[in-house]
Write a protein that holds these residues in place. Structure first.
Motif, mmCIF file in Angstrom:
data_model
loop_
_atom_site.group_PDB
_atom_site.id
_atom_site.type_symbol
_atom_site.label_atom_id
_atom_site.label_comp_id
_atom_site.label_asym_id
_atom_site.label_seq_id
_atom_site.Cartn_x
_atom_site.Cartn_y
_atom_site.Cartn_z
ATOM 1 N N UNK A 19 70.405 33.363 6.563
ATOM 2 C CA UNK A 19 69.404 33.629 7.586
ATOM 3 C C UNK A 19 68.301 32.595 7.693
ATOM 4 N N UNK A 20 68.511 31.412 7.110
ATOM 5 C CA UNK A 20 67.505 30.348 7.171
ATOM 6 C C UNK A 20 67.959 29.230 8.101
ATOM 7 N N UNK A 21 67.009 28.429 8.558
ATOM 8 C CA UNK A 21 67.312 27.239 9.349
ATOM 9 C C UNK A 21 67.208 26.030 8.425
ATOM 10 N N UNK A 22 68.328 25.350 8.145
ATOM 11 C CA UNK A 22 68.241 24.179 7.271
ATOM 12 C C UNK A 22 67.594 23.000 7.985
ATOM 13 N N UNK A 23 66.761 22.273 7.229
ATOM 14 C CA UNK A 23 66.247 20.974 7.670
ATOM 15 C C UNK A 23 67.022 19.951 6.855
ATOM 16 N N UNK A 24 68.037 19.373 7.481
ATOM 17 C CA UNK A 24 68.951 18.457 6.788
ATOM 18 C C UNK A 24 68.356 17.051 6.773
ATOM 19 N N UNK A 25 68.126 16.519 5.566
ATOM 20 C CA UNK A 25 67.527 15.184 5.449
ATOM 21 C C UNK A 25 68.601 14.125 5.257
ATOM 22 N N UNK A 26 68.419 13.030 5.970
ATOM 23 C CA UNK A 26 69.309 11.878 5.836
ATOM 24 C C UNK A 26 68.431 10.627 5.789
ATOM 25 N N UNK A 80 79.852 21.649 14.888
ATOM 26 C CA UNK A 80 78.714 21.289 15.726
ATOM 27 C C UNK A 80 77.892 22.509 16.131
ATOM 28 N N UNK A 81 78.547 23.664 16.308
ATOM 29 C CA UNK A 81 77.816 24.871 16.724
ATOM 30 C C UNK A 81 76.694 25.215 15.757
ATOM 31 N N UNK A 82 76.906 24.918 14.475
ATOM 32 C CA UNK A 82 75.906 25.245 13.445
ATOM 33 C C UNK A 82 74.623 24.444 13.647
ATOM 34 N N UNK A 83 74.719 23.326 14.330
ATOM 35 C CA UNK A 83 73.532 22.492 14.506
ATOM 36 C C UNK A 83 72.574 23.053 15.552
ATOM 37 N N UNK A 84 72.992 24.117 16.239
ATOM 38 C CA UNK A 84 72.055 24.807 17.126
ATOM 39 C C UNK A 84 71.025 25.591 16.321
ATOM 40 N N UNK A 85 71.340 25.855 15.059
ATOM 41 C CA UNK A 85 70.394 26.550 14.179
ATOM 42 C C UNK A 85 70.061 25.641 13.013
ATOM 43 N N UNK A 97 76.305 19.884 2.064
ATOM 44 C CA UNK A 97 77.015 20.677 3.068
ATOM 45 C C UNK A 97 77.114 22.144 2.673
ATOM 46 N N UNK A 98 77.381 22.399 1.397
ATOM 47 C CA UNK A 98 77.463 23.789 0.919
ATOM 48 C C UNK A 98 76.113 24.485 1.065
ATOM 49 N N UNK A 99 75.053 23.778 0.697
ATOM 50 C CA UNK A 99 73.714 24.379 0.782
ATOM 51 C C UNK A 99 73.323 24.651 2.244
ATOM 52 N N UNK A 100 73.689 23.733 3.117
ATOM 53 C CA UNK A 100 73.424 23.891 4.552
ATOM 54 C C UNK A 100 74.075 25.189 5.048
ATOM 55 N N UNK A 101 75.345 25.365 4.695
ATOM 56 C CA UNK A 101 76.070 26.567 5.127
ATOM 57 C C UNK A 101 75.473 27.836 4.521
ATOM 58 N N UNK A 102 75.182 27.787 3.220
ATOM 59 C CA UNK A 102 74.617 28.957 2.538
ATOM 60 C C UNK A 102 73.278 29.327 3.170
ATOM 61 N N UNK A 103 72.463 28.303 3.486
ATOM 62 C CA UNK A 103 71.158 28.561 4.086
ATOM 63 C C UNK A 103 71.337 29.349 5.379
ATOM 64 N N UNK A 104 72.240 28.884 6.225
ATOM 65 C CA UNK A 104 72.435 29.569 7.508
ATOM 66 C C UNK A 104 73.006 30.969 7.314
#
Ligand code: 13P
Length: 247
Positions: A118-125, A154-159, A108-115
């Motif tokens: 200025x990056x688009x995270x590809x979150x793997x599950x 949820x808004x973050x998932x648009x990017x 979760x921290x990396x996802x936020x830092x990526x955005x």
């Protein structure tokens, strides 16, 4: 309608000569319906950016630091990756979860830092074989997505992009059937739709795990599968191109 994304994850493979070979053959993908991205090891990011030129192929990294700049020897920040021309970064890959102890909180921290960088995270599950056999697949993948939803909103998932990669299908040659994958993708989209239906309808959900040119088309034809995250098969330029063209 969602533009499919096909991303190649080289993992810790490749040499500098692959960069030129890939650059030459991927420029033939200009007409593919899918957006194409390549995620090489860190040292090959800058040469790949140059080799791909204006081909339209995007670059992604395989990992990013949870920190911004500072005294973090050996780490690479989101800002540095964006600075080089990266558009994407993979976060939460099962290999990093299993081999490097990355838990949902760190992901979760990396996802936020990526955005923020200025990056688009590809979150793997994805679930392990044991979890699938125990009937826990949906519970596991929804927990992995929800832990990021809780911190990012949820808004973050648009990017963002989400990749469903069943652990038992990664590098094993055993691909999830299109029906198995679709079932999980539909569940993931429903979990996102419970927060915001329009974000859920826009987000791209990729499938990963032993995708090859001969099984890609059927997987990509599923209504909730919007492309793929390709490991081994992305190391061959011809094979990867064929997969991109199947999307
Ligand atoms: P394979 O395509 O080699 O199974 O790897 C999938 C993967 O882990 C992509 O991130």
């Amino acid at each position: 309608t969602r533009t499919p994304l096909v991303a190649g994850n080289w993992k810790m493979n490749g040499r500098l000569d692959m960069v030129g070979a890939l650059g030459a053959s991927l420029s033939g993908l200009r007409n593919s319906r899918a957006e194409v991205a390549v995620c090489p090891p860190f040292p090959y990011l800058a040469p790949l950016v140059r080799a791909l030129g204006d081909s339209g192929v995007q670059i992604g990294a395989q990992n990013v630091s949870r920190h911004q700049d500072g005294a973090f020897t050996g780490e690479v920040s989101a800002e540095m990756l964006a600075d080089l021309g990266c558009r994407y970064v993979i976060v939460g890959h099962s290999e990093r979860r299993a081999l490097y102890g990355e838990d949902d909180e760190l992901v979760g921290e990396k996802f936020l830092r990526a955005q923020q960088g200025g990056l688009i995270p590809i979150l793997c599950v994805g679930e392990t074989l044991r979890e699938r056999e125990a009937g826990e697949t949906e519970q596991v993948v929804v927990r992995q997505v929800s832990s990021v939803l809780d911190v990012a909103g949820i808004g973050a998932f648009d990017q963002a992009v989400v990749a469903y990669e069943p652990v038992w299908a990664i590098g094993t040659g055993e691909t999830a059937t299109p029906e198995q994958a679709q079932e999980v993708h539909a569940r993931l989209r429903a979990a996102l739709a419970a927060e915001d239906a329009s974000v859920a309808s826009r987000i791209r959900l990729l499938y990963g795990g032993s995708v090859k040119s001969d099984n890609a088309a059927l997987l990509f034809a599923q209504p909730d599968i919007d492309g793929g995250l390709i490991g081994g098969a992305s190391l061959s330029a011809d094979e990867f191109s064929a997969i991109c063209l199947a999307a």
